[in-house]
Design a protein around this motif. Sequence first.
Motif, mmCIF file in Angstrom:
data_model
loop_
_atom_site.group_PDB
_atom_site.id
_atom_site.type_symbol
_atom_site.label_atom_id
_atom_site.label_comp_id
_atom_site.label_asym_id
_atom_site.label_seq_id
_atom_site.Cartn_x
_atom_site.Cartn_y
_atom_site.Cartn_z
ATOM 1 N N GLU A 1 24.250 9.231 -31.883
ATOM 2 C CA GLU A 1 24.554 9.731 -30.542
ATOM 3 C C GLU A 1 26.007 9.456 -30.182
ATOM 4 O O GLU A 1 26.668 10.266 -29.534
ATOM 5 C CB GLU A 1 23.627 9.098 -29.508
ATOM 6 N N PHE A 2 26.504 8.303 -30.605
ATOM 7 C CA PHE A 2 27.907 7.980 -30.355
ATOM 8 C C PHE A 2 28.807 8.939 -31.130
ATOM 9 O O PHE A 2 29.820 9.416 -30.594
ATOM 10 C CB PHE A 2 28.197 6.537 -30.752
ATOM 11 N N ALA A 3 28.451 9.264 -32.371
ATOM 12 C CA ALA A 3 29.241 10.214 -33.154
ATOM 13 C C ALA A 3 29.264 11.580 -32.475
ATOM 14 O O ALA A 3 30.289 12.274 -32.475
ATOM 15 C CB ALA A 3 28.677 10.328 -34.569
ATOM 16 N N ARG A 4 28.124 11.974 -31.884
ATOM 17 C CA ARG A 4 28.097 13.245 -31.157
ATOM 18 C C ARG A 4 28.998 13.187 -29.931
ATOM 19 O O ARG A 4 29.682 14.163 -29.599
ATOM 20 C CB ARG A 4 26.661 13.586 -30.746
ATOM 21 N N ALA A 5 29.007 12.053 -29.243
ATOM 22 C CA ALA A 5 29.872 11.903 -28.071
ATOM 23 C C ALA A 5 31.342 11.974 -28.462
ATOM 24 O O ALA A 5 32.169 12.585 -27.765
ATOM 25 C CB ALA A 5 29.567 10.589 -27.361
ATOM 26 N N VAL A 6 31.687 11.339 -29.574
ATOM 27 C CA VAL A 6 33.067 11.362 -30.076
ATOM 28 C C VAL A 6 33.495 12.784 -30.407
ATOM 29 O O VAL A 6 34.661 13.154 -30.243
ATOM 30 C CB VAL A 6 33.183 10.450 -31.318
ATOM 31 N N ASN A 7 32.545 13.608 -30.862
ATOM 32 C CA ASN A 7 32.837 14.974 -31.308
ATOM 33 C C ASN A 7 32.304 16.030 -30.338
ATOM 34 O O ASN A 7 32.044 17.167 -30.732
ATOM 35 C CB ASN A 7 32.244 15.192 -32.695
ATOM 36 N N ARG A 8 32.167 15.669 -29.087
ATOM 37 C CA ARG A 8 31.602 16.572 -28.080
ATOM 38 C C ARG A 8 32.415 17.872 -27.989
ATOM 39 O O ARG A 8 33.652 17.855 -27.927
ATOM 40 C CB ARG A 8 31.607 15.869 -26.719
ATOM 41 N N VAL A 9 31.715 18.995 -27.994
ATOM 42 C CA VAL A 9 32.334 20.316 -27.847
ATOM 43 C C VAL A 9 31.959 20.859 -26.472
ATOM 44 O O VAL A 9 30.776 20.948 -26.134
ATOM 45 C CB VAL A 9 31.849 21.283 -28.949
ATOM 46 N N SER A 10 32.946 21.201 -25.671
ATOM 47 C CA SER A 10 32.663 21.685 -24.321
ATOM 48 C C SER A 10 33.747 22.651 -23.881
ATOM 49 O O SER A 10 34.872 22.644 -24.403
ATOM 50 C CB SER A 10 32.577 20.514 -23.335
ATOM 51 N N ASN A 11 33.413 23.501 -22.927
ATOM 52 C CA ASN A 11 34.371 24.460 -22.393
ATOM 53 C C ASN A 11 35.530 23.737 -21.719
ATOM 54 O O ASN A 11 35.346 22.697 -21.077
ATOM 55 C CB ASN A 11 33.700 25.376 -21.372
ATOM 56 N N GLY A 12 36.711 24.292 -21.884
ATOM 57 C CA GLY A 12 37.887 23.719 -21.236
ATOM 58 C C GLY A 12 39.071 24.652 -21.381
ATOM 59 O O GLY A 12 39.104 25.516 -22.265
ATOM 60 N N TYR A 13 40.050 24.448 -20.508
ATOM 61 C CA TYR A 13 41.224 25.314 -20.494
ATOM 62 C C TYR A 13 42.397 24.740 -21.297
ATOM 63 O O TYR A 13 43.261 25.480 -21.749
ATOM 64 C CB TYR A 13 41.712 25.517 -19.056
ATOM 65 N N ILE A 14 42.444 23.423 -21.450
ATOM 66 C CA ILE A 14 43.674 22.750 -21.855
ATOM 67 C C ILE A 14 43.705 22.495 -23.360
ATOM 68 O O ILE A 14 42.810 21.860 -23.917
ATOM 69 C CB ILE A 14 43.836 21.416 -21.096
ATOM 70 N N ARG A 15 44.749 22.981 -24.000
ATOM 71 C CA ARG A 15 44.901 22.825 -25.451
ATOM 72 C C ARG A 15 44.865 21.360 -25.873
ATOM 73 O O ARG A 15 44.183 20.992 -26.834
ATOM 74 C CB ARG A 15 46.234 23.453 -25.898
ATOM 75 N N THR A 16 45.629 20.511 -25.204
ATOM 76 C CA THR A 16 45.760 19.117 -25.633
ATOM 77 C C THR A 16 44.469 18.326 -25.460
ATOM 78 O O THR A 16 44.331 17.248 -26.033
ATOM 79 C CB THR A 16 46.886 18.414 -24.872
#
Length: 489
Positions: free
Chosen positions: A322-337
Amino acid sequence: MTAYDDLMAHARETEALAQVAGRLGWDQETMMPRGAAVQRGEESAAMEGVLHARRTDPRIGDWLARAEAPDAVAEANLREIRRSFERANKVPARLAAEIARVTSVAQGAWAEARADEDVAAFVPTLARVVALRQEEGQALAQGGDIYDALLDDYEPGAKAAELDAMFAALRPRLVALREAILARPQPAALAGEFDETAQLALSRELAGVFGYDMTRGRIDKAVHPFCSGSGNDVRVTTRTDPADPFNCLYSTIHEVGHASYEQNVEPDYLLTPIGRGVSMGVHESQSRIYENQLARSPAFAGWLLGRMRDAFGDIGIDDPMEFARAVNRVSNGYIRTEADEVQYNLHVLMRFDLERALISGDLAVTDLEAAWNDRFAADFGFAVDRPSNGCLQDVHWSVGLMGYFPTYSLGNVYAGCLHQALRAARPGLDDELARGDLSGATGWLRETVQRHGALHAPRATIEAACGFAPSEAPLLDYLETKFGALYDL
Protein backbone atom coordinates in the motif's frame (compact mmCIF):
# COMPACT_ATOMS: atom_id res chain seq x y z
CA MET A 1 53.92 25.37 -23.87
CA THR A 2 52.07 23.93 -26.85
CA ALA A 3 48.96 25.46 -28.42
CA TYR A 4 46.92 22.79 -26.63
CA ASP A 5 48.47 23.72 -23.28
CA ASP A 6 47.71 27.41 -23.85
CA LEU A 7 44.16 26.60 -24.88
CA MET A 8 43.54 24.42 -21.83
CA ALA A 9 44.98 27.02 -19.44
CA HIS A 10 42.53 29.54 -20.89
CA ALA A 11 39.67 27.02 -20.70
CA ARG A 12 40.39 26.17 -17.04
CA GLU A 13 40.16 29.82 -16.03
CA THR A 14 36.94 30.21 -18.01
CA GLU A 15 35.43 27.12 -16.36
CA ALA A 16 36.45 28.40 -12.92
CA LEU A 17 34.80 31.77 -13.58
CA ALA A 18 31.67 29.98 -14.82
CA GLN A 19 31.51 28.15 -11.50
CA VAL A 20 31.70 31.49 -9.66
CA ALA A 21 28.85 32.81 -11.83
CA GLY A 22 26.84 29.71 -10.99
CA ARG A 23 27.41 30.26 -7.30
CA LEU A 24 25.90 33.73 -7.64
CA GLY A 25 22.74 32.10 -8.99
CA TRP A 26 22.68 29.52 -6.18
CA ASP A 27 23.00 32.26 -3.58
CA GLN A 28 20.22 34.27 -5.22
CA GLU A 29 17.81 31.35 -4.82
CA THR A 30 18.78 30.41 -1.27
CA MET A 31 20.41 33.04 0.93
CA MET A 32 20.62 36.41 -0.82
CA PRO A 33 18.76 39.22 0.96
CA ARG A 34 15.72 40.39 -0.99
CA GLY A 35 17.03 43.93 -1.31
CA ALA A 36 20.13 42.78 -3.20
CA ALA A 37 18.26 41.72 -6.34
CA VAL A 38 19.10 44.74 -8.50
CA GLN A 39 22.76 44.73 -7.52
CA ARG A 40 22.97 40.99 -8.08
CA GLY A 41 21.62 41.51 -11.57
CA GLU A 42 24.49 43.88 -12.31
CA GLU A 43 27.00 41.46 -10.80
CA SER A 44 25.67 38.56 -12.87
CA ALA A 45 25.62 40.63 -16.04
CA ALA A 46 29.24 41.67 -15.45
CA MET A 47 30.26 38.03 -15.00
CA GLU A 48 28.43 37.01 -18.18
CA GLY A 49 30.22 39.79 -20.05
CA VAL A 50 33.59 38.48 -18.90
CA LEU A 51 32.66 34.90 -19.80
CA HIS A 52 31.36 35.84 -23.26
CA ALA A 53 34.57 37.74 -23.98
CA ARG A 54 36.66 34.76 -22.93
CA ARG A 55 34.59 32.30 -24.96
CA THR A 56 34.94 34.43 -28.11
CA ASP A 57 38.61 35.36 -27.58
CA PRO A 58 40.23 35.38 -31.06
CA ARG A 59 43.23 33.50 -29.66
CA ILE A 60 41.00 30.43 -29.28
CA GLY A 61 40.68 30.15 -33.05
CA ASP A 62 44.45 30.31 -33.46
CA TRP A 63 45.07 27.77 -30.70
CA LEU A 64 42.47 25.40 -32.19
CA ALA A 65 44.13 25.63 -35.60
CA ARG A 66 47.51 24.66 -34.14
CA ALA A 67 46.53 22.34 -31.29
CA GLU A 68 47.30 18.62 -31.52
CA ALA A 69 45.48 16.07 -29.38
CA PRO A 70 47.77 13.45 -27.80
CA ASP A 71 44.89 11.24 -26.59
CA ALA A 72 41.12 10.76 -26.49
CA VAL A 73 40.70 13.11 -23.53
CA ALA A 74 42.43 15.92 -25.40
CA GLU A 75 40.32 15.19 -28.50
CA ALA A 76 37.17 15.51 -26.42
CA ASN A 77 38.32 18.78 -24.86
CA LEU A 78 39.10 20.21 -28.30
CA ARG A 79 35.68 19.08 -29.55
CA GLU A 80 33.90 20.88 -26.71
CA ILE A 81 36.01 24.05 -26.99
CA ARG A 82 35.56 24.19 -30.76
CA ARG A 83 31.81 23.73 -30.46
CA SER A 84 31.48 26.49 -27.85
CA PHE A 85 33.74 28.87 -29.78
CA GLU A 86 31.96 28.41 -33.07
CA ARG A 87 28.51 28.80 -31.55
CA ALA A 88 29.47 31.88 -29.55
CA ASN A 89 30.89 33.57 -32.64
CA LYS A 90 27.84 32.86 -34.79
CA VAL A 91 25.62 35.00 -32.56
CA PRO A 92 26.28 38.74 -32.89
CA ALA A 93 27.18 40.48 -29.64
CA ARG A 94 24.26 42.86 -30.20
CA LEU A 95 21.81 39.96 -30.37
CA ALA A 96 23.28 38.18 -27.34
CA ALA A 97 22.98 41.38 -25.30
CA GLU A 98 19.40 41.97 -26.44
CA ILE A 99 18.38 38.41 -25.54
CA ALA A 100 19.90 38.83 -22.09
CA ARG A 101 18.13 42.16 -21.59
CA VAL A 102 14.69 41.07 -22.84
CA THR A 103 14.62 37.73 -21.02
CA SER A 104 15.61 39.44 -17.77
CA VAL A 105 12.58 41.72 -18.09
CA ALA A 106 10.38 38.91 -19.45
CA GLN A 107 10.80 36.77 -16.36
CA GLY A 108 9.30 39.52 -14.22
CA ALA A 109 6.53 40.11 -16.75
CA TRP A 110 5.72 36.40 -16.74
CA ALA A 111 5.61 36.27 -12.95
CA GLU A 112 3.24 39.23 -12.84
CA ALA A 113 0.98 37.86 -15.58
CA ARG A 114 0.93 34.47 -13.88
CA ALA A 115 -0.10 36.03 -10.57
CA ASP A 116 -2.84 38.00 -12.32
CA GLU A 117 -3.97 35.04 -14.49
CA ASP A 118 -3.60 37.36 -17.49
CA VAL A 119 -2.16 35.74 -20.62
CA ALA A 120 -2.86 38.78 -22.79
CA ALA A 121 -0.60 40.91 -20.62
CA PHE A 122 2.32 38.56 -21.30
CA VAL A 123 1.76 37.97 -25.02
CA PRO A 124 3.71 41.02 -26.32
CA THR A 125 6.73 40.17 -24.16
CA LEU A 126 6.68 36.49 -25.12
CA ALA A 127 6.35 37.43 -28.79
CA ARG A 128 9.54 39.47 -28.47
CA VAL A 129 11.36 36.57 -26.78
CA VAL A 130 10.25 34.16 -29.51
CA ALA A 131 11.35 36.58 -32.24
CA LEU A 132 14.79 36.94 -30.68
CA ARG A 133 15.23 33.20 -30.32
CA GLN A 134 14.13 32.74 -33.93
CA GLU A 135 16.81 35.24 -34.96
CA GLU A 136 19.39 33.46 -32.83
CA GLY A 137 18.38 30.11 -34.30
CA GLN A 138 18.80 31.48 -37.81
CA ALA A 139 22.29 32.74 -36.93
CA LEU A 140 23.25 29.37 -35.47
CA ALA A 141 21.61 27.19 -38.12
CA GLN A 142 23.07 29.08 -41.10
CA GLY A 143 20.40 27.75 -43.41
CA GLY A 144 19.63 24.58 -41.46
CA ASP A 145 16.76 23.79 -39.11
CA ILE A 146 16.27 26.62 -36.61
CA TYR A 147 14.81 24.49 -33.84
CA ASP A 148 17.63 21.95 -34.18
CA ALA A 149 20.11 24.78 -33.70
CA LEU A 150 18.42 25.82 -30.45
CA LEU A 151 18.06 22.21 -29.26
CA ASP A 152 21.80 21.75 -29.73
CA ASP A 153 22.42 24.09 -26.79
CA TYR A 154 20.95 21.49 -24.45
CA GLU A 155 21.37 18.16 -26.26
CA PRO A 156 24.29 18.33 -28.69
CA GLY A 157 23.71 16.29 -31.83
CA ALA A 158 19.99 15.69 -31.24
CA LYS A 159 17.52 16.38 -34.05
CA ALA A 160 13.89 17.38 -33.55
CA ALA A 161 12.68 14.95 -36.22
CA GLU A 162 14.27 12.00 -34.39
CA LEU A 163 12.80 13.11 -31.07
CA ASP A 164 9.42 13.61 -32.72
CA ALA A 165 9.40 9.98 -33.91
CA MET A 166 10.43 8.73 -30.46
CA PHE A 167 7.83 10.83 -28.68
CA ALA A 168 5.11 9.85 -31.15
CA ALA A 169 5.71 6.24 -30.10
CA LEU A 170 5.49 7.21 -26.41
CA ARG A 171 2.26 9.14 -26.49
CA PRO A 172 -0.45 6.53 -27.35
CA ARG A 173 0.79 3.93 -24.87
CA LEU A 174 1.14 6.54 -22.12
CA VAL A 175 -2.40 7.81 -22.72
CA ALA A 176 -3.77 4.27 -22.69
CA LEU A 177 -1.90 3.41 -19.48
CA ARG A 178 -3.11 6.60 -17.80
CA GLU A 179 -6.72 5.85 -18.67
CA ALA A 180 -6.46 2.25 -17.43
CA ILE A 181 -4.93 3.33 -14.11
CA LEU A 182 -7.41 6.11 -13.44
CA ALA A 183 -10.26 3.65 -13.91
CA ARG A 184 -8.97 1.63 -10.95
CA PRO A 185 -9.47 2.38 -7.22
CA GLN A 186 -6.95 4.93 -5.99
CA PRO A 187 -4.44 4.09 -3.24
CA ALA A 188 -4.66 5.42 0.28
CA ALA A 189 -2.94 8.70 1.05
CA LEU A 190 -0.61 9.50 3.93
CA ALA A 191 -2.27 10.84 7.07
CA GLY A 192 -1.19 13.60 9.42
CA GLU A 193 1.24 16.51 9.37
CA PHE A 194 4.94 15.92 8.83
CA ASP A 195 7.44 18.04 10.74
CA GLU A 196 9.69 20.10 8.47
CA THR A 197 12.82 19.44 10.53
CA ALA A 198 12.19 15.69 10.39
CA GLN A 199 11.61 15.88 6.63
CA LEU A 200 14.93 17.64 6.09
CA ALA A 201 16.77 15.22 8.36
CA LEU A 202 15.38 12.22 6.48
CA SER A 203 16.12 13.85 3.13
CA ARG A 204 19.76 14.29 4.16
CA GLU A 205 19.91 10.65 5.20
CA LEU A 206 18.50 9.60 1.83
CA ALA A 207 21.03 11.79 0.03
CA GLY A 208 23.76 9.81 1.76
CA VAL A 209 22.09 6.50 0.93
CA PHE A 210 22.18 7.50 -2.74
CA GLY A 211 25.87 8.40 -2.55
CA TYR A 212 25.86 12.20 -2.25
CA ASP A 213 29.13 13.40 -0.69
CA MET A 214 28.21 16.09 1.85
CA THR A 215 31.88 17.03 2.29
CA ARG A 216 31.68 18.40 -1.26
CA GLY A 217 28.08 19.60 -1.17
CA ARG A 218 25.20 20.88 0.91
CA ILE A 219 21.40 20.77 0.96
CA ASP A 220 19.37 23.96 1.40
CA LYS A 221 15.75 25.00 0.93
CA ALA A 222 14.45 26.84 -2.13
CA VAL A 223 11.10 27.51 -3.77
CA HIS A 224 12.07 25.29 -6.71
CA PRO A 225 14.56 22.45 -6.09
CA PHE A 226 17.69 22.52 -8.23
CA CYS A 227 21.32 21.40 -8.41
CA SER A 228 24.24 23.77 -8.91
CA GLY A 229 27.98 23.35 -9.41
CA SER A 230 30.40 20.64 -10.42
CA GLY A 231 33.42 18.75 -9.17
CA ASN A 232 34.19 19.47 -5.54
CA ASP A 233 31.36 21.96 -4.91
CA VAL A 234 27.98 20.59 -5.96
CA ARG A 235 24.96 21.92 -4.07
CA VAL A 236 21.32 20.86 -4.08
CA THR A 237 18.12 22.39 -2.77
CA THR A 238 14.81 20.89 -1.77
CA ARG A 239 11.47 22.08 -0.40
CA THR A 240 9.06 20.99 2.32
CA ASP A 241 5.29 20.68 2.64
CA PRO A 242 3.87 19.67 6.04
CA ALA A 243 1.10 17.69 4.31
CA ASP A 244 3.31 15.96 1.74
CA PRO A 245 6.73 14.63 2.81
CA PHE A 246 7.19 12.89 -0.54
CA ASN A 247 7.66 16.32 -2.12
CA CYS A 248 10.76 16.88 0.00
CA LEU A 249 12.15 13.35 -0.09
CA TYR A 250 11.79 12.70 -3.80
CA SER A 251 12.85 16.22 -4.81
CA THR A 252 16.03 15.64 -2.82
CA ILE A 253 16.68 12.25 -4.42
CA HIS A 254 16.04 13.72 -7.89
CA GLU A 255 18.54 16.54 -7.34
CA VAL A 256 21.04 14.11 -5.79
CA GLY A 257 20.93 12.22 -9.11
CA HIS A 258 22.09 15.40 -10.85
CA ALA A 259 24.62 16.14 -8.12
CA SER A 260 26.11 12.64 -8.12
CA TYR A 261 26.74 12.90 -11.85
CA GLU A 262 28.77 16.07 -11.26
CA GLN A 263 30.58 14.77 -8.18
CA ASN A 264 31.55 11.48 -9.85
CA VAL A 265 33.18 12.84 -13.00
CA GLU A 266 36.84 11.79 -13.18
CA PRO A 267 38.85 14.14 -10.90
CA ASP A 268 41.42 14.71 -13.67
CA TYR A 269 38.68 16.38 -15.72
CA LEU A 270 37.96 19.02 -13.04
CA LEU A 271 37.55 22.53 -14.50
CA THR A 272 37.99 21.34 -18.08
CA PRO A 273 35.33 21.39 -20.82
CA ILE A 274 34.62 17.68 -20.30
CA GLY A 275 34.53 17.88 -16.50
CA ARG A 276 30.72 18.07 -16.32
CA GLY A 277 27.59 16.30 -17.50
CA VAL A 278 27.56 15.94 -21.27
CA SER A 279 23.96 17.10 -21.90
CA MET A 280 20.67 17.90 -20.24
CA GLY A 281 19.17 14.63 -21.47
CA VAL A 282 21.92 12.48 -19.95
CA HIS A 283 21.78 14.59 -16.79
CA GLU A 284 18.05 14.04 -16.53
CA SER A 285 18.55 10.31 -16.99
CA GLN A 286 20.53 10.25 -13.77
CA SER A 287 18.03 12.24 -11.72
CA ARG A 288 15.06 10.26 -13.05
CA ILE A 289 16.56 6.79 -12.55
CA TYR A 290 17.53 7.75 -8.99
CA GLU A 291 14.05 9.15 -8.26
CA ASN A 292 11.83 6.70 -10.13
CA GLN A 293 13.29 3.34 -11.12
CA LEU A 294 15.26 3.11 -7.86
CA ALA A 295 13.59 5.24 -5.16
CA ARG A 296 9.98 4.59 -6.28
CA SER A 297 10.52 0.87 -6.79
CA PRO A 298 8.29 -1.31 -4.58
CA ALA A 299 11.43 -2.93 -3.14
CA PHE A 300 12.93 0.36 -1.95
CA ALA A 301 9.53 1.69 -0.86
CA GLY A 302 9.33 -1.17 1.63
CA TRP A 303 12.59 -0.04 3.21
CA LEU A 304 11.55 3.62 3.11
CA LEU A 305 8.32 2.82 4.95
CA GLY A 306 10.36 1.79 7.98
CA ARG A 307 12.40 4.99 7.89
CA MET A 308 9.20 7.06 7.52
CA ARG A 309 7.76 5.44 10.64
CA ASP A 310 10.99 6.09 12.53
CA ALA A 311 10.93 9.74 11.50
CA PHE A 312 7.21 10.55 11.77
CA GLY A 313 5.50 7.80 13.75
CA ASP A 314 2.09 6.71 12.46
CA ILE A 315 1.70 7.82 8.83
CA GLY A 316 -1.65 6.15 8.14
CA ILE A 317 -0.21 3.26 6.08
CA ASP A 318 1.26 0.05 7.48
CA ASP A 319 1.35 -2.33 4.52
CA PRO A 320 4.49 -2.12 2.31
CA MET A 321 2.54 -2.66 -0.92
CA GLU A 322 0.00 0.00 0.00
CA PHE A 323 2.89 2.33 0.74
CA ALA A 324 4.42 1.53 -2.68
CA ARG A 325 1.08 2.42 -4.27
CA ALA A 326 1.02 5.70 -2.36
CA VAL A 327 4.57 6.50 -3.50
CA ASN A 328 3.49 5.83 -7.11
CA ARG A 329 0.02 7.37 -6.94
CA VAL A 330 -1.36 8.42 -10.35
CA SER A 331 -3.88 11.26 -10.27
CA ASN A 332 -5.18 14.09 -12.42
CA GLY A 333 -3.23 17.31 -12.25
CA TYR A 334 -2.21 20.34 -14.25
CA ILE A 335 1.39 20.87 -13.15
CA ARG A 336 4.31 19.22 -14.94
CA THR A 337 6.69 19.34 -11.96
CA GLU A 338 4.12 17.58 -9.74
CA ALA A 339 3.13 14.95 -12.31
CA ASP A 340 3.40 11.25 -11.59
CA GLU A 341 5.72 8.95 -13.51
CA VAL A 342 3.05 7.85 -16.00
CA GLN A 343 1.78 11.30 -16.97
CA TYR A 344 4.96 13.39 -16.71
CA ASN A 345 6.09 12.82 -20.28
CA LEU A 346 2.69 13.80 -21.67
CA HIS A 347 3.26 17.26 -20.17
CA VAL A 348 6.67 17.47 -21.84
CA LEU A 349 5.57 16.19 -25.23
CA MET A 350 2.88 18.87 -25.38
CA ARG A 351 5.43 21.61 -24.70
CA PHE A 352 7.84 20.19 -27.27
CA ASP A 353 5.21 20.32 -30.01
CA LEU A 354 4.02 23.80 -29.06
CA GLU A 355 7.46 25.39 -28.88
CA ARG A 356 8.49 23.86 -32.21
CA ALA A 357 5.40 25.43 -33.73
CA LEU A 358 6.23 28.78 -32.13
CA ILE A 359 9.80 28.77 -33.43
CA SER A 360 8.78 27.67 -36.94
CA GLY A 361 6.09 30.37 -37.07
CA ASP A 362 3.29 27.83 -37.51
CA LEU A 363 1.79 28.93 -34.18
CA ALA A 364 1.35 32.60 -33.34
CA VAL A 365 2.00 33.63 -29.76
CA THR A 366 -1.52 35.09 -29.67
CA ASP A 367 -2.90 31.57 -30.32
CA LEU A 368 -0.72 29.78 -27.77
CA GLU A 369 -3.27 29.67 -24.95
CA ALA A 370 -5.96 28.09 -27.12
CA ALA A 371 -3.52 25.58 -28.59
CA TRP A 372 -2.28 24.63 -25.12
CA ASN A 373 -5.80 24.17 -23.76
CA ASP A 374 -6.89 22.05 -26.73
CA ARG A 375 -3.86 19.75 -26.50
CA PHE A 376 -4.15 19.43 -22.72
CA ALA A 377 -7.79 18.35 -22.94
CA ALA A 378 -6.91 15.80 -25.64
CA ASP A 379 -4.06 14.24 -23.65
CA PHE A 380 -5.38 14.49 -20.10
CA GLY A 381 -9.13 14.30 -20.51
CA PHE A 382 -10.13 17.48 -18.65
CA ALA A 383 -9.96 21.22 -19.22
CA VAL A 384 -7.41 23.74 -17.98
CA ASP A 385 -9.07 25.84 -15.30
CA ARG A 386 -6.79 28.90 -15.28
CA PRO A 387 -3.63 30.18 -17.03
CA SER A 388 -1.32 29.56 -14.06
CA ASN A 389 -2.24 25.88 -14.44
CA GLY A 390 -1.87 26.18 -18.21
CA CYS A 391 0.43 28.05 -20.53
CA LEU A 392 1.72 30.37 -17.79
CA GLN A 393 2.85 27.63 -15.39
CA ASP A 394 6.48 27.22 -16.58
CA VAL A 395 9.17 29.88 -16.54
CA HIS A 396 11.13 28.35 -19.45
CA TRP A 397 9.71 30.27 -22.40
CA SER A 398 9.86 33.64 -20.61
CA VAL A 399 13.63 33.25 -20.25
CA GLY A 400 14.08 31.97 -23.79
CA LEU A 401 14.76 28.27 -23.08
CA MET A 402 13.28 27.00 -26.34
CA GLY A 403 14.75 23.56 -26.99
CA TYR A 404 15.09 22.65 -23.31
CA PHE A 405 11.77 20.86 -22.70
CA PRO A 406 12.37 17.75 -24.86
CA THR A 407 15.49 16.88 -22.86
CA TYR A 408 13.22 16.03 -19.91
CA SER A 409 11.51 13.23 -21.82
CA LEU A 410 14.71 12.20 -23.55
CA GLY A 411 16.20 11.82 -20.07
CA ASN A 412 13.32 9.54 -19.11
CA VAL A 413 13.89 7.44 -22.22
CA TYR A 414 17.59 7.19 -21.41
CA ALA A 415 16.72 6.24 -17.81
CA GLY A 416 14.50 3.42 -19.09
CA CYS A 417 17.38 2.06 -21.16
CA LEU A 418 19.85 2.36 -18.28
CA HIS A 419 17.44 0.64 -15.91
CA GLN A 420 17.08 -2.33 -18.25
CA ALA A 421 20.88 -2.63 -18.51
CA LEU A 422 21.31 -2.18 -14.75
CA ARG A 423 18.93 -5.03 -13.96
CA ALA A 424 20.74 -7.28 -16.42
CA ALA A 425 24.05 -6.43 -14.74
CA ARG A 426 22.68 -6.79 -11.19
CA PRO A 427 20.02 -9.54 -11.09
CA GLY A 428 19.76 -9.21 -7.30
CA LEU A 429 18.93 -5.50 -7.45
CA ASP A 430 15.54 -5.78 -5.71
CA ASP A 431 17.12 -7.55 -2.74
CA GLU A 432 19.65 -4.72 -2.46
CA LEU A 433 16.96 -2.05 -2.70
CA ALA A 434 14.85 -3.81 -0.06
CA ARG A 435 17.81 -3.45 2.34
CA GLY A 436 18.21 0.22 1.50
CA ASP A 437 21.53 -0.59 -0.17
CA LEU A 438 21.98 1.63 -3.23
CA SER A 439 25.73 1.17 -3.54
CA GLY A 440 25.49 -1.44 -6.29
CA ALA A 441 23.09 0.58 -8.44
CA THR A 442 24.77 3.95 -7.97
CA GLY A 443 28.20 2.35 -8.38
CA TRP A 444 27.13 0.88 -11.73
CA LEU A 445 25.85 4.29 -12.88
CA ARG A 446 29.05 5.95 -11.69
CA GLU A 447 31.24 3.57 -13.68
CA THR A 448 29.15 3.35 -16.85
CA VAL A 449 27.93 6.95 -17.16
CA GLN A 450 28.95 9.49 -14.57
CA ARG A 451 32.72 9.24 -14.40
CA HIS A 452 33.05 9.90 -18.13
CA GLY A 453 31.61 13.43 -17.94
CA ALA A 454 31.51 14.86 -21.45
CA LEU A 455 34.23 12.56 -22.79
CA HIS A 456 31.76 11.06 -25.28
CA ALA A 457 28.78 12.53 -27.13
CA PRO A 458 25.41 12.20 -25.32
CA ARG A 459 23.90 9.35 -27.33
CA ALA A 460 27.24 7.50 -27.40
CA THR A 461 27.46 7.79 -23.61
CA ILE A 462 24.11 6.03 -23.17
CA GLU A 463 24.73 3.45 -25.88
CA ALA A 464 28.10 2.48 -24.36
CA ALA A 465 26.53 2.12 -20.90
CA CYS A 466 23.57 0.04 -22.10
CA GLY A 467 25.12 -1.96 -24.89
CA PHE A 468 22.29 -1.06 -27.27
CA ALA A 469 20.94 1.97 -29.10
CA PRO A 470 18.53 4.08 -27.03
CA SER A 471 14.82 3.72 -27.74
CA GLU A 472 11.52 4.40 -26.00
CA ALA A 473 10.65 0.68 -25.66
CA PRO A 474 12.41 -0.05 -22.33
CA LEU A 475 10.71 2.92 -20.64
CA LEU A 476 7.25 1.94 -21.87
CA ASP A 477 7.75 -1.72 -20.94
CA TYR A 478 8.95 -0.71 -17.46
CA LEU A 479 5.98 1.61 -16.86
CA GLU A 480 3.39 -0.90 -18.04
CA THR A 481 4.90 -3.72 -15.98
CA LYS A 482 5.33 -1.66 -12.81
CA PHE A 483 1.97 0.09 -12.81
CA GLY A 484 0.18 -2.97 -14.10
CA ALA A 485 1.27 -4.76 -10.90
CA LEU A 486 0.60 -1.79 -8.61
CA TYR A 487 -2.92 -1.18 -9.97
CA ASP A 488 -3.80 -4.79 -10.78
CA LEU A 489 -4.38 -4.03 -14.46
